[in-house]
Design a protein around this motif. Structure first.
Motif, mmCIF file in Angstrom:
data_model
loop_
_atom_site.group_PDB
_atom_site.id
_atom_site.type_symbol
_atom_site.label_atom_id
_atom_site.label_comp_id
_atom_site.label_asym_id
_atom_site.label_seq_id
_atom_site.Cartn_x
_atom_site.Cartn_y
_atom_site.Cartn_z
ATOM 1 N N ARG A 247 -14.464 -10.113 5.912
ATOM 2 C CA ARG A 247 -14.895 -11.400 5.393
ATOM 3 C C ARG A 247 -14.323 -11.627 3.994
ATOM 4 O O ARG A 247 -14.413 -10.767 3.131
ATOM 5 C CB ARG A 247 -16.413 -11.450 5.341
ATOM 6 N N LEU A 248 -13.749 -12.813 3.803
ATOM 7 C CA LEU A 248 -13.259 -13.187 2.480
ATOM 8 C C LEU A 248 -14.442 -13.430 1.556
ATOM 9 O O LEU A 248 -15.530 -13.775 2.021
ATOM 10 C CB LEU A 248 -12.442 -14.476 2.582
ATOM 11 N N ARG B 144 -12.909 -17.469 -2.061
ATOM 12 C CA ARG B 144 -11.668 -17.500 -1.281
ATOM 13 C C ARG B 144 -11.875 -18.212 0.055
ATOM 14 O O ARG B 144 -11.009 -18.944 0.511
ATOM 15 C CB ARG B 144 -11.141 -16.082 -1.050
ATOM 16 N N ARG B 145 -13.022 -17.977 0.675
ATOM 17 C CA ARG B 145 -13.319 -18.629 1.955
ATOM 18 C C ARG B 145 -13.362 -20.146 1.769
ATOM 19 O O ARG B 145 -12.757 -20.884 2.541
ATOM 20 C CB ARG B 145 -14.636 -18.090 2.511
ATOM 21 N N VAL C 206 -9.790 -21.424 1.263
ATOM 22 C CA VAL C 206 -9.053 -21.473 2.529
ATOM 23 C C VAL C 206 -9.562 -22.618 3.404
ATOM 24 O O VAL C 206 -8.763 -23.372 3.981
ATOM 25 C CB VAL C 206 -9.136 -20.111 3.263
ATOM 26 N N SER D 139 -2.319 -19.624 1.917
ATOM 27 C CA SER D 139 -3.652 -19.131 2.287
ATOM 28 C C SER D 139 -3.584 -18.262 3.536
ATOM 29 O O SER D 139 -4.373 -17.331 3.689
ATOM 30 C CB SER D 139 -4.649 -20.287 2.452
ATOM 31 N N VAL E 173 -5.220 -14.612 3.888
ATOM 32 C CA VAL E 173 -6.058 -14.199 5.015
ATOM 33 C C VAL E 173 -5.409 -13.035 5.759
ATOM 34 O O VAL E 173 -6.094 -12.126 6.232
ATOM 35 C CB VAL E 173 -6.337 -15.399 5.950
ATOM 36 N N TRP E 174 -4.083 -13.036 5.834
ATOM 37 C CA TRP E 174 -3.378 -11.935 6.486
ATOM 38 C C TRP E 174 -3.713 -10.618 5.796
ATOM 39 O O TRP E 174 -4.058 -9.639 6.445
ATOM 40 C CB TRP E 174 -1.866 -12.176 6.444
ATOM 41 N N HIS F 124 -7.949 -10.151 5.877
ATOM 42 C CA HIS F 124 -8.742 -10.270 7.096
ATOM 43 C C HIS F 124 -7.982 -9.865 8.366
ATOM 44 O O HIS F 124 -8.484 -9.081 9.166
ATOM 45 C CB HIS F 124 -9.223 -11.722 7.220
#
Length: 162
Positions: free
Chosen positions: A19-20, A24-25, A28, A80, A84-85, A88
Motif C-alpha cells: 500500500r502506498l 502518494r495514493r 496517484v 506515477s 507504483v511500480w 507496489h
C-alpha cells in the motif's frame, strides 16, 4: 525489496508493503482521475459538442484544452506508474497475490501508453482512427479494472488480516 531489520513486515516507510502512503495514493489517484476525466471530456467535446461554422463543423473552443490537459496528465501518469511500480507492483508480484487483476491493470496501462504514443505519430487516417478507438475504449474502461483490483485487495485484507 528492502525490509527493515527490526520490523520484518515494513517495506520502506509503510506498515503494509503493498500500500502506498496516503499522500502518494492521493497523488496517484488525482493524476489518474484528472487523466481519465480530461480524456472523457475531450471525447464529449470532440464528438458531441461540434459547432456549425461558416465552412462546416468546427471544434468547440475548449476541445484542444482538454487534449492538452490530457497530454500533460499522461506524462504525470507515466511518472506515477513508475512510482507504483517501485512501491507496489514488483512487491505485489513477488507475493503472488492478485496477479491476474494486477497483470491486467498493468497490461491495460501499457496498452494506453503505446496507443497514446501511436496517436501522436500515426499519419495514416485509417490507422489513426483505429488507434484512437483502441485508445479511448480501453481508457474509459481503466477505472473499472483498477476498481476491481482495489476491491479484491481490500477483500483479501479483510479475510486475511496480518
Amino acid at each position: 525489496m528492502k525490509v527493515h531489520p527490526h520490523m520484518p513486515n515494513v517495506v520502506g516507510h509503510h506498515r503494509t508493503p503493498l500500500r502506498l502512503s496516503r499522500q502518494r495514493r492521493y497523488l496517484v489517484y488525482g493524476i489518474g482521475w484528472t487523466l481519465w476525466l480530461s480524456g472523457a471530456l475531450w471525447l464529449i467535446f470532440h464528438y458531441a459538442l461540434m459547432r456549425k461554422g461558416p465552412f462546416g463543423d468546427e471544434p468547440h473552443p475548449l476541445e484542444p484544452w482538454w487534449l492538452r490537459l490530457h497530454a500533460a496528465m499522461a506524462f504525470a501518469a507515466i511518472w506515477s506508474f513508475g512510482l507504483v511500480w517501485g512501491v507496489h507492483i514488483v512487491t505485489g508480484w513477488h507475493t503472488r497475490r492478485q496477479r491476474l487483476s494486477g497483470g491486467f491493470a498493468v497490461a491495460l496501462l501499457l496498452w494506453l501508453i503505446v496507443t497514446g504514443y501511436l496517436l501522436y505519430y500515426l499519419t495514416d487516417d485509417r490507422w489513426r482512427s483505429i488507434g484512437a478507438i483502441a485508445h479511448w475504449a480501453m481508457g474509459l474502461a481503466l477505472p473499472i479494472m483498477l476498481a476491481i483490483h482495489i476491491m479484491l485487495g481490500r477483500q483479501r485484507a479483510t479475510r486475511h488480516p496480518r
